[in-house]
Design a protein around this motif. Structure first.
Motif, mmCIF file in Angstrom:
data_model
loop_
_atom_site.group_PDB
_atom_site.id
_atom_site.type_symbol
_atom_site.label_atom_id
_atom_site.label_comp_id
_atom_site.label_asym_id
_atom_site.label_seq_id
_atom_site.Cartn_x
_atom_site.Cartn_y
_atom_site.Cartn_z
ATOM 1 N N GLU A 1 -0.217 98.210 -28.098
ATOM 2 C CA GLU A 1 0.987 97.540 -28.594
ATOM 3 C C GLU A 1 0.826 96.024 -28.672
ATOM 4 O O GLU A 1 1.620 95.343 -29.306
ATOM 5 C CB GLU A 1 2.217 97.913 -27.762
ATOM 6 N N ASN A 2 -0.211 95.484 -28.036
ATOM 7 C CA ASN A 2 -0.453 94.043 -28.078
ATOM 8 C C ASN A 2 -1.504 93.641 -29.102
ATOM 9 O O ASN A 2 -1.859 92.465 -29.192
ATOM 10 C CB ASN A 2 -0.858 93.536 -26.689
ATOM 11 N N CYS A 3 -1.997 94.613 -29.851
ATOM 12 C CA CYS A 3 -3.035 94.351 -30.853
ATOM 13 C C CYS A 3 -2.489 94.638 -32.248
ATOM 14 O O CYS A 3 -1.761 95.600 -32.451
ATOM 15 C CB CYS A 3 -4.255 95.236 -30.601
ATOM 16 N N ASP A 4 -2.890 93.781 -33.178
ATOM 17 C CA ASP A 4 -2.448 93.953 -34.566
ATOM 18 C C ASP A 4 -3.337 94.896 -35.359
ATOM 19 O O ASP A 4 -3.033 95.217 -36.497
ATOM 20 C CB ASP A 4 -2.382 92.603 -35.283
ATOM 21 N N GLY A 5 -4.414 95.327 -34.783
ATOM 22 C CA GLY A 5 -5.288 96.247 -35.495
ATOM 23 C C GLY A 5 -6.562 96.504 -34.717
ATOM 24 O O GLY A 5 -6.763 95.964 -33.623
ATOM 25 N N PRO A 6 -7.457 97.311 -35.295
ATOM 26 C CA PRO A 6 -8.688 97.695 -34.594
ATOM 27 C C PRO A 6 -9.598 96.508 -34.261
ATOM 28 O O PRO A 6 -10.219 96.485 -33.204
ATOM 29 C CB PRO A 6 -9.389 98.648 -35.561
ATOM 30 N N ARG A 7 -9.660 95.536 -35.143
ATOM 31 C CA ARG A 7 -10.537 94.378 -34.877
ATOM 32 C C ARG A 7 -10.029 93.569 -33.684
ATOM 33 O O ARG A 7 -10.815 93.149 -32.827
ATOM 34 C CB ARG A 7 -10.634 93.490 -36.109
ATOM 35 N N GLU A 8 -8.732 93.329 -33.647
ATOM 36 C CA GLU A 8 -8.157 92.579 -32.527
ATOM 37 C C GLU A 8 -8.334 93.359 -31.230
ATOM 38 O O GLU A 8 -8.649 92.787 -30.187
ATOM 39 C CB GLU A 8 -6.680 92.279 -32.771
ATOM 40 N N PHE A 9 -8.161 94.678 -31.297
ATOM 41 C CA PHE A 9 -8.362 95.526 -30.120
ATOM 42 C C PHE A 9 -9.806 95.421 -29.636
ATOM 43 O O PHE A 9 -10.064 95.254 -28.444
ATOM 44 C CB PHE A 9 -8.005 96.977 -30.437
ATOM 45 N N GLN A 10 -10.752 95.499 -30.569
ATOM 46 C CA GLN A 10 -12.174 95.423 -30.204
ATOM 47 C C GLN A 10 -12.503 94.070 -29.573
ATOM 48 O O GLN A 10 -13.240 93.996 -28.603
ATOM 49 C CB GLN A 10 -13.067 95.672 -31.420
ATOM 50 N N LYS A 11 -11.939 93.003 -30.105
ATOM 51 C CA LYS A 11 -12.170 91.672 -29.519
ATOM 52 C C LYS A 11 -11.620 91.607 -28.098
ATOM 53 O O LYS A 11 -12.253 91.045 -27.201
ATOM 54 C CB LYS A 11 -11.508 90.593 -30.390
ATOM 55 N N ALA A 12 -10.452 92.197 -27.898
ATOM 56 C CA ALA A 12 -9.840 92.197 -26.567
ATOM 57 C C ALA A 12 -10.682 92.997 -25.581
ATOM 58 O O ALA A 12 -10.904 92.571 -24.436
ATOM 59 C CB ALA A 12 -8.419 92.756 -26.635
#
Length: 102
Positions: free
Chosen positions: A17-28
């Motif tokens: 819920e804190n990520c705007d998409g798969p790329r942001e999730f992967q960076k996190a």
């Protein structure tokens, strides 16, 4: 370990819920794994085990020192008082390093 502020921030960033998409999730996730070395995880496990042992030791010590000698004579609400003593003793033990440091 002690201060978990950065670790909590990184963990929060990994929630979907804190990520705007798969790329942001992967960076996190990548940022989290950079911080979570084997040493960090081993330290967290050791700290958790030490806290569990301290809590158990404090409860045992407190009950031995505050419980009436005859269980049948345990007045209503007395166990709650014993547990309150245990919480206070646990707080003191965590601040000083152990029950025996009093």
């Amino acid at each position: 370990m002690g201060d978990y502020t950065e670790l909590k921030r990184l963990l929060s960033a990994c929630r979907a819920e804190n990520c705007d998409g798969p790329r942001e999730f992967q960076k996190a996730v990548d940022a989290l794994f950079e911080v979570c070395s084997i040493e960090t995880i081993a330290g967290l496990v050791a700290e958790n085990e030490a806290l569990r042992n301290a809590a158990s030791e404090v409860l045992d010590w407190t009950e031995a020192n505050h419980r009436p000698p005859v269980a049948d004579r345990f007045e209503h609400g007395r166990m709650a008082l014993v547990r309150l003593h245990a919480l206070a003793d646990l707080h003191a033990a965590l601040g000083k390093g152990g029950v025996n440091d009093r």
